[in-house]
Design a protein around this motif. Structure first.
Motif, mmCIF file in Angstrom:
data_model
loop_
_atom_site.group_PDB
_atom_site.id
_atom_site.type_symbol
_atom_site.label_atom_id
_atom_site.label_comp_id
_atom_site.label_asym_id
_atom_site.label_seq_id
_atom_site.Cartn_x
_atom_site.Cartn_y
_atom_site.Cartn_z
ATOM 1 N N ILE A 93 -0.773 -0.093 7.179
ATOM 2 C CA ILE A 93 -0.244 1.268 7.199
ATOM 3 C C ILE A 93 -0.045 1.779 5.785
ATOM 4 N N LYS A 94 0.582 0.959 4.940
ATOM 5 C CA LYS A 94 0.881 1.371 3.572
ATOM 6 C C LYS A 94 0.830 0.161 2.658
ATOM 7 N N ARG A 95 0.145 0.330 1.527
ATOM 8 C CA ARG A 95 0.097 -0.711 0.505
ATOM 9 C C ARG A 95 0.972 -0.286 -0.661
ATOM 10 N N PHE A 96 1.788 -1.206 -1.126
ATOM 11 C CA PHE A 96 2.622 -0.986 -2.295
ATOM 12 C C PHE A 96 2.108 -1.889 -3.410
ATOM 13 N N TYR A 126 6.173 -6.529 7.399
ATOM 14 C CA TYR A 126 6.256 -6.212 5.975
ATOM 15 C C TYR A 126 6.103 -7.510 5.201
#
Length: 164
Positions: A93-96, A126
């Motif tokens: 969903i989201k890469r940091f 996560y």
């Protein structure tokens, strides 16, 4: 000559960075607490795909414990056990910078006190990635099972992913 060498090194470096993480393999070890009064532990094998996505083949065991008169007794504590396994697809969903958030979904099959069941699992994961490649995981899982009395389980698990 120096320009060609520099361009070649930059292109090779960018090519290798574009595929960083693809094909990585991990052994996952997780434990946690699921609602309603359930202890859970799982182990799995994960293969990373392109763009931070992954697939996982896992097995888990758990115990749905009950209290008698508000107390827990050793001889009845481990009587409502289950085991299951399944395959999960994990969509990024989201890469940091050093972590990734994924949505996980897949089928599962198992046994609850001798009664076989099938179901589905979904949730979020996560992962924080350490410099040595080990990942710390926080997993929110939701399970819906059919053909037995322990239909819904949801909760949190924590664990580690160890690179192979």
């Amino acid at each position: 000559m120096m320009k060609q060498l520099l361009c070649t090194l930059i292109s090779l470096l960018s090519f290798s960075l574009a595929f960083a993480g693809e094909g990585d393999q991990f052994v996952n070890v997780n434990a946690g607490f699921l609602f309603n009064s359930t202890l859970n532990a799982s182990i799995g094998y994960e293969q990373e795909l392109a763009y931070g996505n992954a697939v996982e083949l896992y097995g888990e065991i758990g115990n749905h414990f009950h209290s008698e008169d508000g107390k827990y007794y050793k001889d009845t504590f481990w009587k409502d056990y289950y085991w299951d396994g399944g395959l999960l697809y994990k969509q990024a969903i989201k890469r940091f910078k050093n972590s990734i958030l994924r949505f996980r979904i897949g089928p599962q099959f198992g046994s609850h006190k001798g009664d076989y069941f099938f179901g589905a699992e979904g949730g979020f994961e996560y992962n924080h990635i350490f410099q040595n490649g080990v990942q710390f995981s926080i997993i929110q899982k939701n399970q819906v099972n059919f053909l037995h009395g322990d239909t819904f389980r949801n909760g949190l698990m924590i664990g580690f992913k160890i690179p192979l």
